[in-house]
Design an enzyme around this catalytic site. Structure first.
Site, PDB file in Angstrom:
ATOM      1  CG  ASN A 132      48.168  19.705  91.934  1.00  0.00           C
ATOM      2  OD1 ASN A 132      48.130  18.513  91.655  1.00  0.00           O
ATOM      3  ND2 ASN A 132      48.321  20.164  93.166  1.00  0.00           N
TER       4      ASN A 132
ATOM      5  CB  SER B  51      50.912  18.901  96.413  1.00  0.00           C
ATOM      6  OG  SER B  51      50.649  18.493  97.742  1.00  0.00           O
TER       7      SER B  51
ATOM      8  CE  LYS C  49      48.324  15.919  93.296  1.00  0.00           C
ATOM      9  NZ  LYS C  49      47.060  16.044  94.014  1.00  0.00           N
TER      10      LYS C  49
END
Ligand code: ARG
Length: 456
Positions: free
Chosen positions: A282, A274, A280
């Site tokens: 993803n 991110s 993060k």
């Protein structure tokens, strides 16, 4: 092409709405192959001279080389790929090019080209499905004994093995391959020679062109030949079913990769970070596979609507058959490859999977089954007794196996210490030995069958 009857050319808008070259240029290989088969047949049948035939064939081969090297140069004045090839042929060999279109029409031509294209696509998709199945089988073999929670309603239900879970997807893909194979078998009749719609008066040999192009034979009815797009719909329906399967696996990977689950760590190669939240990781690729499922189903609906209520035989609406098929092909191939790549390189956190299987009273059914087996309790009653045991464990914040002998006896006098042996997740998994069940021996059996099928 129809200058004889028209005084003026088409307006710019007419050209624009009519043009399909922007997408049907993808049919160029098939178009040239079908023309080569057609002209060879015309020569054999004495419809075109040997001299013209060799000029046409050489010209077509040269166009093939050109397109291969530089792609199809788009000319906005020429509507589609068929006209592009023919116009280029005329530039190369002169008026003899005009003989190629004897005893055919663009209607049977496009039906033939498109069938050939869909057939090639099916073969490509089948290879990708086969490769994906191999990945699933390899990972399943690695994890034939790795315990994880099996879910219904996404609630912990009973322990299963990860190998068993992965082999479930192998089965889905096996059915997908059989659906594509059915579509291929049904598709494999050649429309070439149906001409515009009524057939032709020239003494053509449809068997010969069909054989030259690898079809099982010619289509039986010329009207049907030029208006049939079932093969494209069969393809899109098989693609839709297939991507529905992919979307389910994608969804599982997304859920499994979430922090509360933590069952997998997706490979760097298939995750993104991110821009503002450094922690993060993803699962974009899996999300896109899930998203592409919607687009492929949309492509299927698109062609379904195009074909609805069309009178026989060809109508220009049918030119819209190609974009949805091309889109579905591209998205399906990408999805298959990306998901296979993800499954191949994903780290499964078998420790967390096991812990989750141990946490959710997943062996409650084993307790009930034990009562049925050891104390001859009817299953419905055993289910109630087990419900009381789960409640007791919940109240105490412990596992079923940690209930004391005294508490077990209070729940039901027929329960005793021996039941603990069936309450571990390993014992539970090992006991599911029915055909197709999750016991490691049965999973290995599935894997063995799959390997044999993949080798054959
Ligand atoms: N580009 C057309 C298509 O894809 C080729 C067939 C044109 N036939 C016709 N009768 N206008 O459908």
């Amino acid at each position: 092409m129809w200058g004889g009857r028209f005084a003026g050319g088409p307006s710019a808008l007419m050209r624009e709405i009519n043009a399909s070259i922007g997408f049907d240029k993808r049919l160029w290989r098939q178009d040239i192959a079908a023309s080569l088969a057609h002209v060879a047949m015309l020569e054999t049948q004495g419809i075109v001279s040997e001299e013209d035939e060799s000029a046409i064939a050489e010209g077509l081969e040269r166009i093939e080389d050109e397109y291969c090297l530089k792609g199809v140069p788009e000319d906005p004045a020429l509507e589609d790929i068929h006209m592009h090839v023919e116009a280029r042929l005329a530039e190369l060999i002169g008026p003899a090019a005009g003989r190629l279109h004897t005893a055919r029409s663009r209607n049977d031509q496009v039906a033939t080209d498109f069938k050939l294209w869909v057939r090639d696509s099916i073969d490509e998709v089948d290879r990708a499905l086969n490769a994906f199945q191999r990945v699933l089988v390899a990972r399943a073999e690695e994890h034939a004994e790795s315990v994880m929670p099996g879910f219904t309603h996404l609630q912990t239900a009973q322990p299963v093995t990860l190998g068993h879970h992965l082999m479930a997807y192998y089965e889905m893909l096996r059915r997908d391959r059989s659906r594509f194979a059915d579509a291929r078998a049904r598709l494999n009749q050649c429309p070439l020679g149906a001409a515009a719609l009524a057939g032709t008066g020239f003494p053509i040999d449809r068997e010969a062109t069909a054989a030259a192009l690898g079809f099982d034979g010619p289509t039986a009815n010329s009207l049907d030949s030029v208006s049939d797009r079932d093969f494209a719909l069969d393809y899109l329906m098989a693609a839709t079913q297939c991507v529905l399967h992919l979307s389910r696996l994608a969804e599982e990977l997304i859920v499994w990769a979430s922090q509360p689950f933590g069952f997998v760590r997706l490979p760097d190669a298939f995750s993104t970070g991110s821009s503002i939240m450094p922690q993060k990781r993803n699962p974009d690729a899996a999300e896109l596979v899930r998203g592409h499922a919607g687009r492929i189903a949309g492509a299927m609906v698109s062609l379904t609507m195009t074909m609805k209520g069309l009178p026989l035989a060809y109508s220009k609406d049918m030119q819209d058959d190609k974009p949805p098929v091309f889109e579905a092909h591209d998205l399906l191939m990408l999805s298959l490859q990306a998901l296979a790549g993800m499954v191949e390189a994903t780290d499964f956190d078998t420790g967390r999977m096991r812990a989750a299987a141990e946490a959710g009273f997943a062996t409650a059914t084993d307790l009930a089954d034990w009562l049925v087996r050891e104390a001859n309790v009817p299953f419905r009653e055993a289910h109630h007794i087990t419900g009381r045991a789960v409640k007791a464990a919940e109240e105490r914040g412990c596992a079923l196996a940690d209930l004391s002998d005294a508490v077990l006896g209070e729940i039901d006098p027929r329960l005793d210490a021996r039941v603990r042996a069936v309450l571990t997740v390993d014992a539970s998994v090992r006991s599911r030995t029915s055909y197709g069940g999750t016991a490691p021996g049965r999973v290995r059996e599935q894997i063995k069958r799959a390997k044999k099928a993949l080798a054959g």
